[in-house]
Design an enzyme around this catalytic site. Structure first.
Site, PDB file in Angstrom:
ATOM      1  N   HIS A  69     -18.006  -6.196 -15.004  1.00 16.85           N
ATOM      2  CA  HIS A  69     -17.907  -5.056 -14.093  1.00 16.85           C
ATOM      3  C   HIS A  69     -18.808  -3.922 -14.560  1.00 16.85           C
ATOM      4  O   HIS A  69     -19.416  -4.004 -15.621  1.00 16.85           O
ATOM      5  CB  HIS A  69     -16.456  -4.601 -13.932  1.00 16.85           C
ATOM      6  N   HIS A  71     -18.394  -0.815 -15.672  1.00 17.94           N
ATOM      7  CA  HIS A  71     -18.128   0.161 -16.740  1.00 17.94           C
ATOM      8  C   HIS A  71     -19.148  -0.002 -17.860  1.00 17.94           C
ATOM      9  O   HIS A  71     -19.497  -1.121 -18.226  1.00 17.94           O
ATOM     10  CB  HIS A  71     -16.706  -0.017 -17.293  1.00 17.94           C
ATOM     11  N   ASP A  73     -18.986   0.307 -20.979  1.00 14.88           N
ATOM     12  CA  ASP A  73     -18.622  -0.463 -22.177  1.00 14.88           C
ATOM     13  C   ASP A  73     -18.769  -1.967 -21.914  1.00 14.88           C
ATOM     14  O   ASP A  73     -18.555  -2.786 -22.796  1.00 14.88           O
ATOM     15  CB  ASP A  73     -17.221  -0.102 -22.703  1.00 14.88           C
ATOM     16  N   ASP A 179     -12.133  -6.693 -17.796  1.00 11.64           N
ATOM     17  CA  ASP A 179     -10.955  -5.824 -17.679  1.00 11.64           C
ATOM     18  C   ASP A 179     -10.260  -6.166 -16.367  1.00 11.64           C
ATOM     19  O   ASP A 179     -10.919  -6.417 -15.368  1.00 11.64           O
ATOM     20  CB  ASP A 179     -11.374  -4.346 -17.656  1.00 11.64           C
ATOM     21  N   GLU A 204      -8.818  -9.472 -22.222  1.00 10.52           N
ATOM     22  CA  GLU A 204      -8.780  -8.115 -22.772  1.00 10.52           C
ATOM     23  C   GLU A 204      -7.351  -7.827 -23.222  1.00 10.52           C
ATOM     24  O   GLU A 204      -6.397  -8.483 -22.758  1.00 10.52           O
ATOM     25  CB  GLU A 204      -9.203  -7.099 -21.706  1.00 10.52           C
ATOM     26  N   HIS A 415     -11.246  -6.689 -26.778  1.00 14.60           N
ATOM     27  CA  HIS A 415     -11.073  -5.435 -26.052  1.00 14.60           C
ATOM     28  C   HIS A 415      -9.674  -4.855 -26.298  1.00 14.60           C
ATOM     29  O   HIS A 415      -8.919  -4.614 -25.356  1.00 14.60           O
ATOM     30  CB  HIS A 415     -11.313  -5.699 -24.557  1.00 14.60           C
TER      31      HIS A 415
HETATM   32 ZN    ZN Z   1     -13.593  -2.106 -20.764  1.00 22.77          ZN
HETATM   33 ZN    ZN Z   2     -13.453  -1.415 -17.463  1.00 23.29          ZN
END
Ligand code: ZN
Ligand code: ZN
Length: 624
Positions: A69, A71, A73, A179, A204, A415
């Site tokens: 995704h 994000h 990170d 995530d 995660e 994560h």
């Molecule tokens: Zn993340």
């Molecule tokens: Zn995320």
């Protein structure tokens, strides 16, 4: 035995900089390519020299890259990886991720290069060139990276376009969650995956120890806190990611303002977020059902009470509520506002998401009240700090739920924080009986998989073993033992009754025998005791094999059934024979073990196994 190798370059016992390398079926795949927001040095990006050894381009080592995704990170190091380290292979992501990730990357680049004056950083052109290598993935569509490697995306909730990815090569498979969240929210649905039974689930574990209170409670607390602050004439700052919680909390405040007839202004930092709203419209199929249906008569994101924010409003007196990016207070507008407002105890900051170590957000959440906001300038924080976990990650319950949903053979946690992982590891191990790993960054984890071979079963065997049909859903706690012969013929594997197998092969019945020596402390009197001795002896010898006793007193070594021969002249009656050694001194005794009419290959396999494990010689008795 086929293995899966996993090395986290980031997100191993940590949150941030997600980048996990996996090898399966001779293929190497990179899962996510994120940055760590807590660092400004080398540690910001994954150490790709781990892969290349400092030589050559990543293309030579990696078959494909998957981004879960948008994000940062999870994708913040992507242009650095592809354009500066060098990778020309395919990069897979969903359509919304492809649309939104470059905007966030550009925003991040601007803050880092233009504001902090950093050199040796990726350029706007590099972001563009990197995005040209992206191949988009639709949900539930099987994509063939090459003839042997296939991937498939599943819905992950979390943020717009977030995907979980199933990767398969040869007989091994991995499900990588990225995530995700298991409960739908105001704008997205819950993660879903079919019973894909991966060899390994990589999940995660941000909220590994949290069983969160009900959503409604959290929302009520949030509204109460906002209302209290503005009643006292204070200001509320809500640092958010551009997409996700921001939209959800706006919907929540908008309806509350309506209901309570409030007049205090709510602002939303513009730019990124306006674009973000447009993406929700564009990718409406990725949102939840409620949003889909309301969009028909009005745009759910056209807010009556929420106005765009500009910097001149920061100094305005009087109460207000401001949503500003970024979410972890590490730079940008949210940090700017925080610096101005943090010295007054009338004001409140509500942190709706997780903050990585090293950020200002993390510092205030861990209770620090004196923070160096500028070099040499320590500021005392008087503002009230509230943490409300609106961040869409699965909690412990959700992680267990997803694990049950996909039925993996093994689980690996990333994560998350090491300590919290331990709790979840024990839970997964205890409640689901699955082996669970949590390697640190740079640590290789080898997961051996049991190859899955489809076998046809003969009707005759099926009829005799009807109970097998009843247990169609495998339950490791009550596995059934099938005694038959595995026959490989015409490129097919069939499970037959022994008689059937012999007939197929045109072979007469025969026995294979060997002798083995059992140390006897005392004479064994009963057959049962002999069997126990024999069992312990074999178990000792064949440490790396599965040795079990069956309820009818036979010994099972993996799939081979052994029994103490009693009814043949050439075979010894073990119990009787032991009885003849009634001297007190420890004695050695030869015993005869036989197994009936297996095919020769199986026999020689077992002979080999036993021979290698035995301290003394093994005699193969003539076949008769
Ligand atoms: Zn993340
Ligand atoms: Zn995320």
């Amino acid at each position: 035995m086929p293995d899966i190798k996993v090395v986290p370059l980031g997100a191993g016992q940590d949150v941030g900089r997600s980048c996990i390398l996996i090898s399966l079926g001779g293929k190497n795949v990179m899962l996510d390519c994120g940055m760590h927001m807590g660092f400004n040095d080398d540690r910001r990006f994954p150490d790709f020299s781990y892969v290349t050894g400092g030589k050559g381009r990543l293309t030579e080592y990696i078959d494909c890259v998957i981004i879960s995704h948008f994000h940062l990170d999870h994708c913040g190091a992507l242009p650095y990886m592809s354009e500066m380290v060098g990778y020309d292979g395919p990069i897979y992501m969903t359509h919304p991720t492809k649309a939104i990730a470059p905007i966030l990357l550009e925003d991040y680049r601007k803050i880092t290069v233009d504001k902090k004056g950093e050199v040796n950083f990726f350029t706007s052109q590099m972001i563009k060139d990197c995005m040209k290598k992206v191949v988009t993935a639709n949900l539930h569509q099987t994509i063939y990276v090459d003839e042997e490697l296939q991937i498939k995306a599943y819905y992950a909730g979390h943020v717009l376009g977030a995907g979980m990815f199933y990767i398969r090569a040869g007989t091994e498979s991995v499900l990588y969650t990225g995530d995700y969240n298991m409960t739908p929210d105001r704008h997205l649905g819950a993660a879903w995956v079919d019973k894909c039974r991966p060899t390994l689930l990589i999940t995660e574990s941000t909220y590994a120890t949290t069983i969160r209170d009900s959503k409604r409670c959290r929302e009520r607390d949030f509204l109460k806190k906002v209302h209290e602050t503005i009643d006292k004439g204070g200001k509320v700052l809500i640092p958010v990611f551009a997409l996700g919680r921001a939209q959800e909390l706006c919907i929540l405040l908008e309806s509350y303002w309506d209901r309570m007839n409030l007049r205090v202004p709510i602002y939303f930092s513009t730019g990124l977020t306006e674009k973000a709203t447009n993406y929700y419209k564009l990718f409406i199929t990725w949102t939840n059902q409620k949003i889909k249906s309301t969009f028909v008569d009005r745009n759910l994101f056209d807010f009556k009470h929420i106005k765009p924010f500009n910097r001149t409003l920061i100094e305005n007196p009087g109460p207000m509520v401001v949503f500003a990016t970024p979410g972890m207070l590490h730079s940008g507008l949210s940090l700017e506002i925080f610096k101005k407002w943090c010295t007054s105890d009338k004001n409140t900051i509500i942190m709706p998401g997780y903050c990585v170590a090293g950020t200002v957000g993390h510092k205030i959440l861990s209770g620090m009240r004196k923070i160096e906001l500028q070099p040499g300038k320590v500021v005392e924080i008087k503002m009230q700090v509230q943490y409300m976990s609106f961040s869409a990650h699965a909690d412990a319950k959700g992680i267990m739920q997803l694990t049950r949903m996909c039925e993996p053979e093994h689980v690996l946690l990333v994560h998350g924080e090491a300590k919290k992982m331990e709790f979840l590891k024990a839970k997964i191990n205890h409640e689901l009986g699955l082996e669970c790993f949590n390697p640190a960054n740079g640590e290789t984890c080898v997961i051996s998989s049991k190859p899955c071979v489809p076998v046809d079963m003969s009707l005759k065997l099926l009829k005799h073993k009807t109970e097998i049909v009843d247990t169609a859903t495998p339950n490791p706690k009550c596995s059934k033992i099938i005694h038959g012969a595995l026959l490989m013929k015409d490129n097919k594997i069939r499970l037959l009754e022994q008689d059937e197998a012999l007939q197929e092969l045109g072979l007469p019945k025969h026995d294979l025998r060997f002798t083995s020596t059992v140390e006897l402390q005392n004479a064994c009197r009963s057959e049962k005791l002999t069997m126990t001795r024999l069992y312990e002896h074999l178990k000792q010898l064949l440490r790396s094999h599965s040795v079990n006793t069956t309820s009818d007193g036979h010994i099972l070594i993996e799939s081979v059934l052994l029994k103490v021969q009693k009814d043949s002249e050439t075979a010894m009656d073990v119990s009787d024979d032991f009885n003849t050694h009634e001297d007190d001194s420890p004695a050695s005794k030869s015993i005869l073990v036989s197994w009936p009419y297996q095919d020769e290959d199986l026999g020689s396999y077992l002979m080999e196994v036993l021979k290698n494990g035995l301290p003394k010689s093994v005699t193969k008795l003539p076949v008769h």
